[in-house]
Scaffold this motif. Structure first.
Motif: not given
Ligand code: IPM
Ligand code: MN
Length: 356
Positions: A188, A190, A222, A227, A230
């Motif tokens: 991911t 970020v 994200n 982020c 989550w």
């Protein structure tokens, strides 16, 4: 991986030397079991020394430290030294001097460790943050105009380079591949592409381009604010996160508290290139109020030692340390908070050694 594991040891200030002693104890114990030759060299770098001599670290010391593949650092920070001096003069200085472009922060909830998240278990909290460690707002570019007047202007410039983000992103893809999460390999990115439309666009494009070389890794994105949500709501979603220096600093404190806080969270400042010098540290500070009491939690430093072993190529020894930590947190320690562990600092170190 070389025949002798040479480690420079910086105890530093406050409780730093106490926790480092336990990291060293575990390092020596596992080295004996695994037939690894270890050579430890202490370096006296601290806020204490700075107050006495006015010197934080000399060029000669930096050259000396650079001969070591690994540094174990306790904590540097002194209540009588103005904030920023030691951070910039030592920690950031070493990160930049050795071009430690990866800041690796594993986020793992060990068994028995309390998390502030309701109903989350060790299997729900097991991800890794790869933070870029040499660019962004950390490089100290900026200045003042008309300082101290009502018309003051201050700038603090975030600098991102193609080389800097590419080497970090590529390392993160490689790491995700190696980690080989059975739930699926996912990296991911970020960032904040909706606002930081220049710098983070560079990160975004580089992520897409490098990502093409890794068809086996799912590419995910994200925004940094999302982020954070989550991470609290569904931490089990994450496998590996790659992010910029400043955002990485912030989200790893959030992640650190989710995994049990200062006593547990560890990090590595890594230069993965051949001959590079990497530095491993617990995330907690020098905790002056606990100094000398034998109550500080050494688990984070022991976890940093496991990371050091792993980076130096001794992955079996590293796995033994991690598994011993899990036994000790899961079956022995009452809490991870200083003074509430049910054991002293050195007893926790002994327990980890007994369970290697
Ligand atoms: C960290 C710390 C440092 C940082 C400080 C002490 C300069 O917060 O290692 O995360 O901001 O990188
Ligand atoms: Mn931080």
């Amino acid at each position: 991986m070389s025949d002798v594991l040479k480690v420079a040891v910086i105890g530093g200030d406050g409780t730093g030397p106490e926790v480092v002693a336990e990291g060293v104890k575990v390092l020596e114990a596992v080295a004996k079991l695994e037939n690894i030759k270890v050579e430890l060299t202490p370096f006296d770098l601290s806020g204490e020394r700075y107050l006495k001599t006015g010197v934080i670290v000399t060029d000669e010391e930096i050259t000396e430290l650079g001969k070591f593949p690994s540094i174990l650092l306790g904590a540097v920070g002194h209540p009588d030294v103005k904030p920023g001096i030691l951070e910039q003069g030592l920690l950031l200085k070493l990160r930049f001097a050795f071009d430690q472009y990866i800041n690796l922060r594993p986020v793992k909830l060990y068994p028995g460790v309390e998390t502030p998240l309701a109903n989350k278990k060790p299997e729900d909290l097991d991800f890794v943050v790869v933070r870029e460690n040499t660019e962004d707002m950390y490089i100290g570019t900026g200045g003042w105009m008309k300082k101290g007047t009502p018309d003051e202007v201050a700038t603090q410039v975030a600098i991102y380079t193609r080389k800097g983000c590419e080497r970090c992103i590529r390392w993160a893809f490689e790491y995700t591949r190696r980690r080989n999460n059975p739930k699926g390999k996912m990296l991911t990115l970020v960032a904040k592409t909706n606002v930081l439309t220049y710098g983070h666009d560079l990160w975004w494009r580089t992520f897409q381009e490098v990502g093409e070389e890794y068809p086996d890794v799912k590419k995910d994105y994200n925004h940094v604010d999302a982020c954070c949500m989550w991470m609290v709501k569904n931490p089990e979603y994450f496998d590996v996160i790659v992010t910029t220096n400043m955002f990485g600093d912030i989200i790893t404190d959030l992640a650190g508290i989710l995994q049990g806080g200062m006593g547990v969270a560890a990090g590595g400042n890594i230069n993965p290139d051949a001959g590079g010098t990497s530095m491993f540290e617990p995330m907690g500070g020098s905790a002056p109020k606990y100094t000398g009491l034998g109550v500080i939690n050494p688990i984070a430093t022991i976890a940093a030692t496991a990371m050091l072993l792993d980076q130096a190529g001794y992955s079996k020894a590293a796995a033994r340390v991690t598994s011993a930590i899990q036994t000790v947190t899961g079956t022995k320690m009452k809490s991870q908070a200083a003074g509430k562990m049910g054991y002293s600092t050195s007893e926790v170190g002994d327990l980890v050694c007994e369970n290697l």
